[in-house]
Motif scaffolding. Sequence first.
Motif, PDB file in Angstrom:
ATOM      1  N   SER A 170     -29.814  85.547  16.658  1.00  0.00           N
ATOM      2  CA  SER A 170     -28.434  85.617  16.189  1.00  0.00           C
ATOM      3  C   SER A 170     -28.209  84.730  14.969  1.00  0.00           C
ATOM      4  O   SER A 170     -27.513  85.120  14.025  1.00  0.00           O
ATOM      5  CB  SER A 170     -27.470  85.204  17.308  1.00  0.00           C
ATOM      6  OG  SER A 170     -27.606  86.048  18.428  1.00  0.00           O
TER       7      SER A 170
ATOM      8  N   THR B 179     -27.240  86.117  11.351  1.00  0.00           N
ATOM      9  CA  THR B 179     -25.987  85.648  10.759  1.00  0.00           C
ATOM     10  C   THR B 179     -26.210  85.056   9.378  1.00  0.00           C
ATOM     11  O   THR B 179     -25.424  85.303   8.449  1.00  0.00           O
ATOM     12  CB  THR B 179     -25.307  84.614  11.677  1.00  0.00           C
ATOM     13  OG1 THR B 179     -25.088  85.194  12.960  1.00  0.00           O
ATOM     14  CG2 THR B 179     -23.966  84.166  11.104  1.00  0.00           C
TER      15      THR B 179
ATOM     16  N   GLN C 209     -24.302  86.741   6.329  1.00  0.00           N
ATOM     17  CA  GLN C 209     -23.296  85.912   5.659  1.00  0.00           C
ATOM     18  C   GLN C 209     -23.713  85.592   4.221  1.00  0.00           C
ATOM     19  O   GLN C 209     -22.867  85.495   3.331  1.00  0.00           O
ATOM     20  CB  GLN C 209     -23.070  84.618   6.438  1.00  0.00           C
ATOM     21  CG  GLN C 209     -22.463  84.794   7.814  1.00  0.00           C
ATOM     22  CD  GLN C 209     -21.040  85.342   7.813  1.00  0.00           C
ATOM     23  OE1 GLN C 209     -20.583  85.928   8.787  1.00  0.00           O
ATOM     24  NE2 GLN C 209     -20.334  85.152   6.718  1.00  0.00           N
TER      25      GLN C 209
ATOM     26  N   THR D 234     -21.825  85.033  17.853  1.00  0.00           N
ATOM     27  CA  THR D 234     -22.431  84.455  16.653  1.00  0.00           C
ATOM     28  C   THR D 234     -22.304  85.387  15.450  1.00  0.00           C
ATOM     29  O   THR D 234     -21.884  84.974  14.373  1.00  0.00           O
ATOM     30  CB  THR D 234     -23.921  84.137  16.898  1.00  0.00           C
ATOM     31  OG1 THR D 234     -24.048  83.381  18.102  1.00  0.00           O
ATOM     32  CG2 THR D 234     -24.507  83.336  15.752  1.00  0.00           C
ATOM     33  N   ILE D 235     -22.679  86.658  15.638  1.00  0.00           N
ATOM     34  CA  ILE D 235     -22.557  87.647  14.550  1.00  0.00           C
ATOM     35  C   ILE D 235     -21.179  88.292  14.672  1.00  0.00           C
ATOM     36  O   ILE D 235     -20.990  89.241  15.423  1.00  0.00           O
ATOM     37  CB  ILE D 235     -23.662  88.717  14.631  1.00  0.00           C
ATOM     38  CG1 ILE D 235     -25.038  88.070  14.800  1.00  0.00           C
ATOM     39  CG2 ILE D 235     -23.644  89.603  13.403  1.00  0.00           C
ATOM     40  CD1 ILE D 235     -26.153  89.061  15.053  1.00  0.00           C
TER      41      ILE D 235
ATOM     42  N   ILE E  77     -24.872  77.510   9.167  1.00  0.00           N
ATOM     43  CA  ILE E  77     -25.091  78.404  10.307  1.00  0.00           C
ATOM     44  C   ILE E  77     -26.117  77.799  11.257  1.00  0.00           C
ATOM     45  O   ILE E  77     -25.996  77.916  12.484  1.00  0.00           O
ATOM     46  CB  ILE E  77     -25.537  79.802   9.837  1.00  0.00           C
ATOM     47  CG1 ILE E  77     -24.501  80.421   8.896  1.00  0.00           C
ATOM     48  CG2 ILE E  77     -25.769  80.715  11.047  1.00  0.00           C
ATOM     49  CD1 ILE E  77     -23.124  80.591   9.491  1.00  0.00           C
TER      50      ILE E  77
END
Length: 399
Positions: A40, A44, A48, A190-191, A228
């Motif tokens: 995750s 991410t 991102q 998380t995502i 992150i």
Amino acid sequence: MRLGPGLLVTAAFIGPGTITSASIAGANFGFALLWTLLFSVIATILLQSMAARLGVVTGQDLAQALRTHIQHPLFKPLAAFLVISAIGIGSAAYEAGNLSGATMGLIEIFPQVATQVWTPLIAVFSALLLYSGKHKVVESALIFLVILMSLVFISTLLMAAPPITQLLAGFIPSIPEGSATTVLALVGTTIVPYNLFLHSGILAAKHDKHTDQRKVIKQTNLDTGISITLGGVITLAILSTASVAFYGSEVGKISAANMAMQLEPLLGNAAHYFFAIGLFAAGLTSAITAPLAGAYAVCGMLGWSNDMNNSRFKLVATAILVFGTAVASLGLDPINVIIFAQAANGLLLPIVTTYLVWLVNQKSVMGDFTNSIKVNMLILPVLLLIFGLSSYKLISLIL
């Protein structure tokens, strides 16, 4: 280098839902699902970074870019409907849980104060920050809270002292019986699709065509990676501490609400305050970022300004905040509302990520800053897994 936009994304996804999901994962399955967290975090960072690069290069947030570049007469209104309904309403739904989590933390710290006082006060504080219309003010407040969360949960991890060998074994992929829903929860907390709108919007607002874009992108990627990863470490700390305290014991249903009480034998009287402060910080950071993300998405798709000082932007952000405050203040259980948000998330996440990858591969949009072949090869399995997990989530919610 100055950390900033990336930490806002961390502030957004580390909320009460993350604390609860990570606690349940550790309590029920020990360290076995740490690999899910690692996946995750990597996914991410990739997504991102793309959203941030879109904002840096084009000066548009993801919603504005979708509005500009989707010209098909069927897909354009469909994209607008999905973004406005799922992201806008979804942000409002999660806002209720965020405010409830922050309130729960304060109630644990100050039990003598009436519970009805905290939610409106938190909402007013969030509104004042949002109405300041200043990115630096909001960023500074959220960075402080993220640092506070980090100190709380990482200190708790160090006190719990989980065995290193068991931690490392958890990064070997496995799906224990009955863990599928928890895997989905860890990935889903998380995502988060609205964070793609938030990140691109913040960078688009800082857009300056006279700056060295390559240098800005490099700095942004570093900011995103560090921020992150920090969020992943916080989640790892929560999961690991829960594993040490609860896994294999007869403790019943685990949630963030009873976790501090159950950890008293492990951490002593400090456990009560450690988790209360962490829960408050997690709820407050998400309570501030959810209205921002929803406002970027809705305003971008409607063709309105994404300036935080714009009256329409503030109106959308306030509407999201008011909805969440109303649900949290009435003492209603926000679970049913959040289930709707999860369904919207399950529907929207694969669509938004596909559109994002499509946009950052268009020369007409990104110029010399399109995705490299290597990045596309890395993101392909992420997209496939997101589609699979989202389909599973929707089917499970319907059935």
